[in-house]
Motif scaffolding. Structure first.
Motif, PDB file in Angstrom:
ATOM      1  N   LEU A 182       0.908  -1.343  -0.073  1.00 14.71           N
ATOM      2  CA  LEU A 182      -0.162  -0.075  -0.159  1.00 14.71           C
ATOM      3  C   LEU A 182       1.046   1.166  -0.186  1.00 14.71           C
ATOM      4  CD1 LEU A 182      -2.739  -1.139   2.460  1.00 14.71           C
ATOM      5  CD2 LEU A 182      -3.129  -0.296   0.134  1.00 14.71           C
ATOM      6  N   GLU A 183       1.996   1.109   0.828  1.00 13.37           N
ATOM      7  CA  GLU A 183       2.800   2.389   0.911  1.00 13.37           C
ATOM      8  C   GLU A 183       3.690   2.503  -0.396  1.00 13.37           C
ATOM      9  OE1 GLU A 183       3.044   4.639   2.864  1.00 13.37           O
ATOM     10  OE2 GLU A 183       5.185   5.391   3.197  1.00 13.37           O
ATOM     11  N   ALA A 184       3.633   1.364  -1.262  1.00 11.02           N
ATOM     12  CA  ALA A 184       4.887   1.547  -2.169  1.00 11.02           C
ATOM     13  C   ALA A 184       3.740   2.266  -3.372  1.00 11.02           C
ATOM     14  CB  ALA A 184       5.004  -0.220  -2.837  1.00 11.02           C
ATOM     15  N   LEU A 185       2.379   1.660  -3.364  1.00 10.51           N
ATOM     16  CA  LEU A 185       1.348   2.511  -4.381  1.00 10.51           C
ATOM     17  C   LEU A 185       1.263   3.696  -4.256  1.00 10.51           C
ATOM     18  CD1 LEU A 185      -1.648  -0.354  -4.772  1.00 10.51           C
ATOM     19  CD2 LEU A 185       0.174   0.308  -6.340  1.00 10.51           C
ATOM     20  N   ARG A 186       1.362   4.203  -3.075  1.00  7.76           N
ATOM     21  CA  ARG A 186       1.402   5.758  -2.721  1.00  7.76           C
ATOM     22  C   ARG A 186       2.633   6.524  -3.284  1.00  7.76           C
ATOM     23  NH1 ARG A 186       3.524   9.439   0.192  1.00  7.76           N
ATOM     24  NH2 ARG A 186       4.935   7.939   1.357  1.00  7.76           N
ATOM     25  N   TYR A 187       3.736   5.688  -3.150  1.00  8.32           N
ATOM     26  CA  TYR A 187       4.944   6.382  -3.800  1.00  8.32           C
ATOM     27  C   TYR A 187       4.767   6.300  -5.397  1.00  8.32           C
ATOM     28  CZ  TYR A 187       8.276   6.521  -0.011  1.00  8.32           C
ATOM     29  OH  TYR A 187       8.914   6.925   1.366  1.00  8.32           O
ATOM     30  N   VAL A 188       4.268   5.428  -5.843  1.00  3.99           N
ATOM     31  CA  VAL A 188       4.076   5.341  -7.243  1.00  3.99           C
ATOM     32  C   VAL A 188       3.054   6.247  -7.878  1.00  3.99           C
ATOM     33  CG1 VAL A 188       3.000   4.155  -9.263  1.00  3.99           C
ATOM     34  CG2 VAL A 188       4.369   2.881  -7.593  1.00  3.99           C
ATOM     35  N   ARG A 189       2.185   6.957  -6.871  1.00  2.17           N
ATOM     36  CA  ARG A 189       1.213   7.820  -7.310  1.00  2.17           C
ATOM     37  C   ARG A 189       1.826   9.255  -7.011  1.00  2.17           C
ATOM     38  NH1 ARG A 189      -2.429   5.676  -4.022  1.00  2.17           N
ATOM     39  NH2 ARG A 189      -2.109   6.915  -2.321  1.00  2.17           N
ATOM     40  N   GLU A 190       2.414   9.392  -5.868  1.00  3.55           N
ATOM     41  CA  GLU A 190       2.896  10.637  -5.596  1.00  3.55           C
ATOM     42  C   GLU A 190       4.305  10.980  -6.093  1.00  3.55           C
ATOM     43  OE1 GLU A 190       2.300  11.096  -1.248  1.00  3.55           O
ATOM     44  OE2 GLU A 190       0.128  10.767  -1.612  1.00  3.55           O
ATOM     45  N   GLU A 191       5.138  10.195  -6.435  1.00  9.98           N
ATOM     46  CA  GLU A 191       6.354  10.439  -6.913  1.00  9.98           C
ATOM     47  C   GLU A 191       6.841   9.876  -8.216  1.00  9.98           C
ATOM     48  OE1 GLU A 191       9.402   9.665  -3.732  1.00  9.98           O
ATOM     49  OE2 GLU A 191       8.340  10.766  -2.221  1.00  9.98           O
ATOM     50  N   PRO A 192       5.898  10.307  -9.162  1.00  6.63           N
ATOM     51  CA  PRO A 192       6.183   9.684 -10.787  1.00  6.63           C
ATOM     52  C   PRO A 192       7.561  10.128 -11.145  1.00  6.63           C
ATOM     53  CG  PRO A 192       4.580  11.828 -10.516  1.00  6.63           C
ATOM     54  CD  PRO A 192       4.893  11.435  -9.125  1.00  6.63           C
ATOM     55  N   HIS A 193       8.320  11.118 -10.524  1.00  6.66           N
ATOM     56  CA  HIS A 193       9.648  11.190 -11.207  1.00  6.66           C
ATOM     57  C   HIS A 193      10.628  10.134 -10.957  1.00  6.66           C
ATOM     58  CE1 HIS A 193       9.956  12.150  -6.824  1.00  6.66           C
ATOM     59  NE2 HIS A 193      11.246  11.714  -6.943  1.00  6.66           N
ATOM     60  N   ARG A 194      10.236   9.061 -10.062  1.00  8.05           N
ATOM     61  CA  ARG A 194      10.805   7.972  -9.816  1.00  8.05           C
ATOM     62  C   ARG A 194      10.859   7.180 -11.236  1.00  8.05           C
ATOM     63  NH1 ARG A 194      12.119   6.058  -4.587  1.00  8.05           N
ATOM     64  NH2 ARG A 194      11.841   7.653  -3.163  1.00  8.05           N
ATOM     65  N   ARG A 195       9.833   7.021 -11.925  1.00  4.54           N
ATOM     66  CA  ARG A 195       9.531   6.123 -13.122  1.00  4.54           C
ATOM     67  C   ARG A 195      10.211   6.880 -14.064  1.00  4.54           C
ATOM     68  NH1 ARG A 195       4.611   6.323 -11.231  1.00  4.54           N
ATOM     69  NH2 ARG A 195       3.195   7.781 -12.268  1.00  4.54           N
ATOM     70  N   SER A 196       9.926   8.323 -14.225  1.00  4.50           N
ATOM     71  CA  SER A 196      10.205   9.080 -15.333  1.00  4.50           C
ATOM     72  C   SER A 196      11.870   9.148 -15.501  1.00  4.50           C
ATOM     73  CB  SER A 196       9.628  10.460 -15.529  1.00  4.50           C
ATOM     74  OG  SER A 196       9.927  10.896 -14.391  1.00  4.50           O
TER      75      SER A 196
END
Ligand SMILES: *Cc1c(COP(=O)(O)O)cnc(C)c1O
Length: 390
Positions: A281-295
Motif C-alpha cells: 500500500l505504501e509502495a502504491l502511494r510512492y508510485v502515485r505521488e512520486e512519478p519522477h521515480r519512473r520518469s
C-alpha cells in the motif's frame, strides 16, 4: 546396487562441465538499493528488480506500524480465516490503481500466474504463449492440461495464422509478459488485443517488470501502449518495482470471483503476512505521488542503452530498464561477469535454461536508486571490455 541418489552427483557434474551449474552467494548486508556486500566484497549492483528504489528503507515504517498493529503471520489461507483488513484494503487499492473492477492477492507473482492460467484453461482449450514467457507462465500452461501453442517471440503475424487454424478448441487464451524479463523488450500488446478481439480469445498479460515503471500512472506496458481495454486479466507482482512481496491478478469482478473459486495457488496457500500488504500500500502511494521515480529511471535507461549500443554491445530490442548484453556462450558470460565483479560491479550472467541455448547474456537492471556515478562506473568498465568489431 548404486545409491538411489547417485545420479544427482553425476547430473551436477555434467552441469559444471557445461558451465551451467548454479551456486549462490550470500549477501551479508541489507539490500541497499544499489550497494551490496557479497561474500565480504562491497559491490555496486545491477542485479536487483527494485526498480523504484523502494525495497530497502522507504517501506519500513509502514511495515513496522502494521506489525505493531496486527502482528506477523496470517495463520491460514484466505478462504479460511487468513484474509485480513489490510489484504482487503490492498486488493481495493490495486483495483483502483489498475482501473479494474477487482484484484486478488496471491502469495507471489509465480503463484498468480500458476493459479490464473490453470483457472482459465483446461483440457480441450488452447493456450497461445510467447516463446520467451516467464517460467511461471510456462509452468501454468503445462499444469492446465490445455494444448500449448508457443508462438515465436512477439510475432503477431504468426500468432494470427495459429489462431486462424485453431477453431477446434473450446476456448482460447493468449498469454504474454508485458515487459520481457531477460530481453527487456515490450510485447506488442495493442496488436495482441486486436487479435484477441478478432478471434474471441481471452488475453492475459503479466506486467511483473513494468508495474510502477511503464505507463503514465505506472500501470505497465498495457497503459504505455494504450491496450488496457482489450486485456482481460493483468498479472502483477508486488516484489519488483513495488519493493515488497506477493503477486496479484486484476480484472473484471467475475474473473476475480472465478479465481477465488478455482485458482489452487490462491486457495491452498497461507495468506501473506498483513504487514506485507501494508508495504505494498505504501509502495502504491510512492508510485502515485512520486512519478519522477519512473520518469527518471526511464530517461536514464534510455541514455545507458544508447551509450552501450555505441560501444558496440548487442542489446537486442531492449526498450526498458532491463538491458541485456548478449554474449552467446555461457562461459564467456560467466567470465565477463567475473571480470566486472573484480572491478566492483555486480552484473549477473544469465545462462540456459533461463535463456535459450546460445543466448547467454549479462543482465543489467537499472534502478531509480542508482546514482549517476554508479552508472558511469559501469559504462567505463564495459567500455574497456567492449566487443571488438570484425
Ligand atoms: C519475477 C517474475 C514473476 C514472479 O514474480 P514473484 O513475485 O517474484 O514470484 C512472474 N512473472 C515474471 C515475468 C517475472 O519476471
Amino acid at each position: 546396487m548404486p545409491h538411489p541418489l547417485e545420479w544427482i552427483a553425476d547430473a551436477l557434474n555434467r552441469l559444471e562441465d557445461q558451465g551451467l551449474r548454479r551456486t549462490r552467494s550470500t549477501r551479508s548486508t541489507s539490500c541497499r538499493a544499489h550497494r551490496i556486500e557479497f561474500d565480504g566484497q562491497s559491490l555496486i549492483q545491477f542485479s536487483s528488480n527494485d526498480y523504484l528504489g523502494l525495497a530497502a528503507e522507504p517501506l519500513v515504517p509502514a511495515v513496522r506500524n502494521a506489525v505493531d498493529a496486527v502482528g506477523w503471520g496470517s495463520g491460514s489461507s484466505p478462504l479460511i480465516s487468513g484474509h485480513g483488513a489490510l489484504h482487503a484494503d490492498l486488493e481495493q487499492r490495486l483495483a483502483e490503481f489498475e482501473g479494474t473492477d477487482a484484484a486478488l492477492l496471491f502469495p507471489s507473482g509465480f503463484a498468480a500466474n500458476l493459479g490464473a492460467i490453470t483457472a482459465l484453461a483446461a483440457p480441450g482449450d488452447a493456450v497461445f504463449s510467447d516463446a520467451k514467457n516467464h517460467a511461471s507462465i510456462i509452468d501454468g500452461c503445462r499444469l492446465s492440461g490445455a494444448q500449448i501453442i508457443v508462438f515465436p517471440h512477439r510475432d503477431v503475424t504468426c500468432l494470427r495464422s495459429l489462431l486462424a487454424e485453431s477453431g477446434d478448441f473450446r476456448r482460447r487464451l493468449i498469454v504474454t509478459d508485458g515487459l520481457f524479463s531477460m530481453d527487456g523488450d515490450l510485447a506488442p500488446l495493442d496488436r495482441l488485443a486486436e487479435l484477441a478481439e478478432q478471434f474471441g480469445a481471452m488475453l492475459m498479460v503479466d506486467e511483473a517488470h513494468a508495474t510502477g515503471v511503464f505507463g503514465a500512472d505506472g500501470r505497465g506496458v498495457s497503459q504505455h501502449l494504450g491496450a488496457e481495454a482489450g486485456i482481460h486479466l493483468r498479472i502483477g507482482t508486488l516484489s519488483k518495482g513495488l519493493g515488497s512481496i506477493g503477486g496479484f491478478a486484476a480484472g473484471s469482478r467475475s474473473i476475480v470471483d472465478w479465481l477465488v473459486n478455482r485458482a489452487r495457488s490462491y486457495i491452498f496457500s497461507t495468506a501473506l503476512p498483513e504487514a506485507t500488504a501494508a508495504a505494498a500500500l505504501e509502495a502504491l502511494r510512492y508510485v502515485r505521488e512520486e512519478p519522477h521515480r519512473r520518469s527518471q529511471l526511464r530517461e536514464r535507461s534510455q541514455l545507458l542503452r544508447s551509450e552501450l549500443r555505441q560501444q558496440g554491445w548487442d542489446l537486442g530490442d531492449s526498450a526498458s530498464q532491463i538491458l541485456p548484453l548478449y554474449v552467446g556462450d555461457p562461459q564467456d558470460a560467466v567470465t565477463l561477469s567475473a571480470e566486472l565483479r573484480r572491478a566492483g560491479l555486480l552484473v549477473p550472467a544469465i545462462r540456459p535454461p533461463s535463456v535459450p541455448p546460445g543466448e547467454a547474456l549479462l543482465r543489467i537492471s537499472l534502478s531509480y536508486a542508482h546514482p549517476p556515478s554508479a552508472i558511469d562506473a559501469l559504462t567505463a568498465a564495459l567500455h574497456s571490455r567492449r566487443p571488438q568489431r570484425a
